[in-house]
Design a protein around this motif. Structure first.
Motif, PDB file in Angstrom:
ATOM      1  N   ASP A 194      -8.291 -12.544  -9.518  1.00 15.97           N
ATOM      2  CA  ASP A 194      -7.255 -13.533  -9.220  1.00 15.97           C
ATOM      3  C   ASP A 194      -7.051 -13.595  -7.714  1.00 15.97           C
ATOM      4  O   ASP A 194      -6.628 -12.626  -7.088  1.00 15.97           O
ATOM      5  CB  ASP A 194      -5.957 -13.129  -9.921  1.00 15.97           C
ATOM      6  CG  ASP A 194      -4.829 -14.122  -9.670  1.00 15.97           C
ATOM      7  OD1 ASP A 194      -5.098 -15.201  -9.097  1.00 15.97           O
ATOM      8  OD2 ASP A 194      -3.687 -13.820 -10.046  1.00 15.97           O
ATOM      9  N   ILE A 195      -7.365 -14.747  -7.126  1.00 11.99           N
ATOM     10  CA  ILE A 195      -7.228 -14.901  -5.673  1.00 11.99           C
ATOM     11  C   ILE A 195      -6.004 -15.746  -5.315  1.00 11.99           C
ATOM     12  O   ILE A 195      -5.819 -16.104  -4.150  1.00 11.99           O
ATOM     13  CB  ILE A 195      -8.498 -15.533  -5.065  1.00 11.99           C
ATOM     14  CG1 ILE A 195      -8.711 -16.953  -5.598  1.00 11.99           C
ATOM     15  CG2 ILE A 195      -9.718 -14.663  -5.328  1.00 11.99           C
ATOM     16  CD1 ILE A 195      -9.822 -17.715  -4.887  1.00 11.99           C
ATOM     17  N   GLY A 209     -12.471 -20.446  -4.171  1.00 12.59           N
ATOM     18  CA  GLY A 209     -13.127 -19.602  -5.159  1.00 12.59           C
ATOM     19  C   GLY A 209     -14.586 -19.359  -4.843  1.00 12.59           C
ATOM     20  O   GLY A 209     -15.062 -18.223  -4.872  1.00 12.59           O
ATOM     21  N   SER A 210     -15.330 -20.427  -4.525  1.00 13.41           N
ATOM     22  CA  SER A 210     -16.757 -20.281  -4.291  1.00 13.41           C
ATOM     23  C   SER A 210     -17.248 -21.387  -3.373  1.00 13.41           C
ATOM     24  O   SER A 210     -16.734 -22.512  -3.391  1.00 13.41           O
ATOM     25  CB  SER A 210     -17.531 -20.335  -5.611  1.00 13.41           C
ATOM     26  OG  SER A 210     -18.915 -20.155  -5.408  1.00 13.41           O
ATOM     27  N   ILE A 215     -12.137  -4.649  -5.463  1.00 12.26           N
ATOM     28  CA  ILE A 215     -12.263  -5.517  -6.627  1.00 12.26           C
ATOM     29  C   ILE A 215     -13.524  -6.352  -6.494  1.00 12.26           C
ATOM     30  O   ILE A 215     -13.747  -6.998  -5.483  1.00 12.26           O
ATOM     31  CB  ILE A 215     -11.049  -6.449  -6.751  1.00 12.26           C
ATOM     32  CG1 ILE A 215      -9.776  -5.615  -6.912  1.00 12.26           C
ATOM     33  CG2 ILE A 215     -11.202  -7.412  -7.913  1.00 12.26           C
ATOM     34  CD1 ILE A 215      -8.504  -6.434  -6.800  1.00 12.26           C
ATOM     35  N   SER A 216     -14.375  -6.342  -7.508  1.00 11.71           N
ATOM     36  CA  SER A 216     -15.598  -7.137  -7.441  1.00 11.71           C
ATOM     37  C   SER A 216     -15.806  -7.979  -8.697  1.00 11.71           C
ATOM     38  O   SER A 216     -16.819  -8.634  -8.832  1.00 11.71           O
ATOM     39  CB  SER A 216     -16.814  -6.217  -7.244  1.00 11.71           C
ATOM     40  OG  SER A 216     -16.919  -5.297  -8.296  1.00 11.71           O
ATOM     41  N   ARG A 256     -10.093  -6.464  -1.208  1.00 10.29           N
ATOM     42  CA  ARG A 256     -10.628  -7.459  -0.276  1.00 10.29           C
ATOM     43  C   ARG A 256      -9.522  -8.165   0.519  1.00 10.29           C
ATOM     44  O   ARG A 256      -9.689  -8.368   1.724  1.00 10.29           O
ATOM     45  CB  ARG A 256     -11.520  -8.449  -1.024  1.00 10.29           C
ATOM     46  CG  ARG A 256     -12.800  -7.797  -1.562  1.00 10.29           C
ATOM     47  CD  ARG A 256     -13.864  -8.825  -1.884  1.00 10.29           C
ATOM     48  NE  ARG A 256     -13.471  -9.696  -2.972  1.00 10.29           N
ATOM     49  CZ  ARG A 256     -14.128 -10.795  -3.319  1.00 10.29           C
ATOM     50  NH1 ARG A 256     -15.209 -11.170  -2.646  1.00 10.29           N
ATOM     51  NH2 ARG A 256     -13.728 -11.531  -4.327  1.00 10.29           N
ATOM     52  N   PRO A 257      -8.399  -8.551  -0.080  1.00 10.13           N
ATOM     53  CA  PRO A 257      -7.342  -9.139   0.769  1.00 10.13           C
ATOM     54  C   PRO A 257      -6.783  -8.160   1.794  1.00 10.13           C
ATOM     55  O   PRO A 257      -6.389  -8.568   2.892  1.00 10.13           O
ATOM     56  CB  PRO A 257      -6.282  -9.588  -0.235  1.00 10.13           C
ATOM     57  CG  PRO A 257      -6.603  -8.925  -1.515  1.00 10.13           C
ATOM     58  CD  PRO A 257      -8.075  -8.683  -1.514  1.00 10.13           C
ATOM     59  N   ASP A 258      -6.760  -6.871   1.473  1.00 11.34           N
ATOM     60  CA  ASP A 258      -6.352  -5.876   2.476  1.00 11.34           C
ATOM     61  C   ASP A 258      -7.303  -5.895   3.662  1.00 11.34           C
ATOM     62  O   ASP A 258      -6.881  -5.840   4.825  1.00 11.34           O
ATOM     63  CB  ASP A 258      -6.331  -4.468   1.866  1.00 11.34           C
ATOM     64  CG  ASP A 258      -5.164  -4.238   0.934  1.00 11.34           C
ATOM     65  OD1 ASP A 258      -4.154  -4.945   1.072  1.00 11.34           O
ATOM     66  OD2 ASP A 258      -5.264  -3.348   0.070  1.00 11.34           O
ATOM     67  N   VAL A 259      -8.602  -5.955   3.374  1.00  9.16           N
ATOM     68  CA  VAL A 259      -9.596  -6.009   4.440  1.00  9.16           C
ATOM     69  C   VAL A 259      -9.400  -7.273   5.279  1.00  9.16           C
ATOM     70  O   VAL A 259      -9.445  -7.237   6.513  1.00  9.16           O
ATOM     71  CB  VAL A 259     -11.020  -5.956   3.861  1.00  9.16           C
ATOM     72  CG1 VAL A 259     -12.051  -6.066   4.988  1.00  9.16           C
ATOM     73  CG2 VAL A 259     -11.249  -4.675   3.074  1.00  9.16           C
TER      74      VAL A 259
END
Length: 253
Positions: free
Chosen positions: A11-12, A38-39, A5-6, A190-193
Motif C-alpha cells: 500500500d503506497i 504505482g508503476s 517491504i517488497s 522504502r518510504p523511510d529510505v
C-alpha cells in the motif's frame, strides 16, 4: 522500524503525505512537490512529463519496469525490491562534476546511516554506491543525471530488498553484482529510505563548499588502490587508481 517491504500488494497510499511533511519541515528543500505512482517504465521519463517544465519535483514509483542506468544499461527493479525515484532540480549553478559529487555524497550519507556497524558503504566514481559483501564489491545504489528539455533530472535507484526473492525478474549474473539494504542487515521501509534521501539531497545540493564536498567524497571513495578501467574521449584507460578528485581529475598508473 519494520522490515523492507517488497510485496506486489504494498500500500503506497500514505507515501505522498509522509514525504510532503518532510518537504514542509526541511530548510532549503530541493523539491516543493512529490508524486508517487504505482508503476512506470522509467521514473526519469515520468518525472520529465509530470514536471511540466518546472524544477522542484520528486517522483517516486513503487515499481519501475524499464529503468535506465549509466551508459545505456538497464536498472532492474526485481519486482518492487528497489526504491526508484527521480528528482527534477535546479542545480543552482553547480557544474556537472560538482553536481554529481553532491548527489553521490547525499546518497552515500542516506545509506551509510542505515547500515549496521561494521558495514560501510563506499562511493564508486561517478555514479554507484557499493559495499564489500561476501568477498566482492556489490552495488547498493545507482545514480543517473541527465539534462533534458532545460531540466536537470537526477535518477536514483536503491536496492532495498533482495533482488532474488520469489517472483523477481532479476537475472543470476545481476545477483552476483548487487546487494540490498535488507541483505546487509538494515531494517527500514522504502518510504523511510525516501524521506531520509530527501533530507540528505536537500542538504548536499544546498552545499556550496567545494572543499567539504571533495573531502566527503574522498573519505568514502571505493576506488583508490584498486585496478579500474575508464573511458575518456573514446579512449579506454586501465590502471591502478592512485587518487580521485571528483571535481577535477583521476590519477592512475
Amino acid at each position: 522500524m519494520g522490515r523492507v517491504i517488497s510485496q506486489a500488494h504494498e500500500d503506497i497510499s500514505g507515501w505522498g503525505a509522509r514525504i510532503e511533511a518532510v518537504i514542509a519541515a526541511t530548510d532549503h528543500c530541493c523539491v516543493d512537490r512529490v508524486v508517487v505512482i504505482g508503476s512506470t517504465p522509467s521514473t526519469m521519463d515520468a518525472a520529465l512529463l509530470m514536471a511540466r517544465g518546472h524544477p522542484g519535483l520528486l517522483l517516486i514509483a513503487s515499481s519501475q519496469t524499464a529503468g535506465r542506468g549509466a551508459r545505456g544499461r538497464r536498472w532492474h527493479d526485481g519486482d518492487r525490491c528497489t526504491l526508484p525515484c527521480t528528482f527534477v532540480i535546479d542545480p543552482a549553478g553547480k557544474d556537472a562534476p560538482t553536481l554529481a559529487a553532491c548527489v553521490a555524497c547525499a546518497v552515500h550519507e542516506t545509506l551509510n546511516g542505515l547500515l549496521p556497524a561494521p558495514v560501510e558503504a563506499g562511493i564508486k566514481w561517478p555514479n554507484d554506491i557499493v559495499v564489500r559483501h561476501e568477498g566482492r564489491e556489490r552495488k547498493l545504489a545507482g545514480i543517473l543525471i541527465e539534462r533534458r528539455q532545460g531540466l536537470t533530472l537526477v535518477g536514483i535507484g536503491i536496492n532495498c530488498a533482495p533482488l532474488g526473492v520469489a517472483g523477481s525478474r532479476a537475472d543470476p549474473q545481476l545477483l552476483q553484482r548487487a546487494v540490498s539494504l535488507e541483505e546487509l542487515g538494515a531494517t527500514v521501509s522504502r518510504p523511510d529510505v525516501a524521506c531520509r534521501l530527501l533530507g540528505c539531497m536537500s542538504r548536499w545540493l544546498a552545499n556550496s563548499d567545494q572543499d567539504a564536498i571533495r573531502d566527503r567524497f574522498v573519505l568514502h571513495d571505493a576506488m583508490v588502490g584498486t585496478v579500474r578501467t575508464f573511458e575518456h574521449g573514446r579512449v579506454r584507460y586501465r590502471g591502478l587508481v592512485e587518487a580521485i578528485d571528483p571535481l577535477s581529475t583521476i590519477t592512475i598508473k
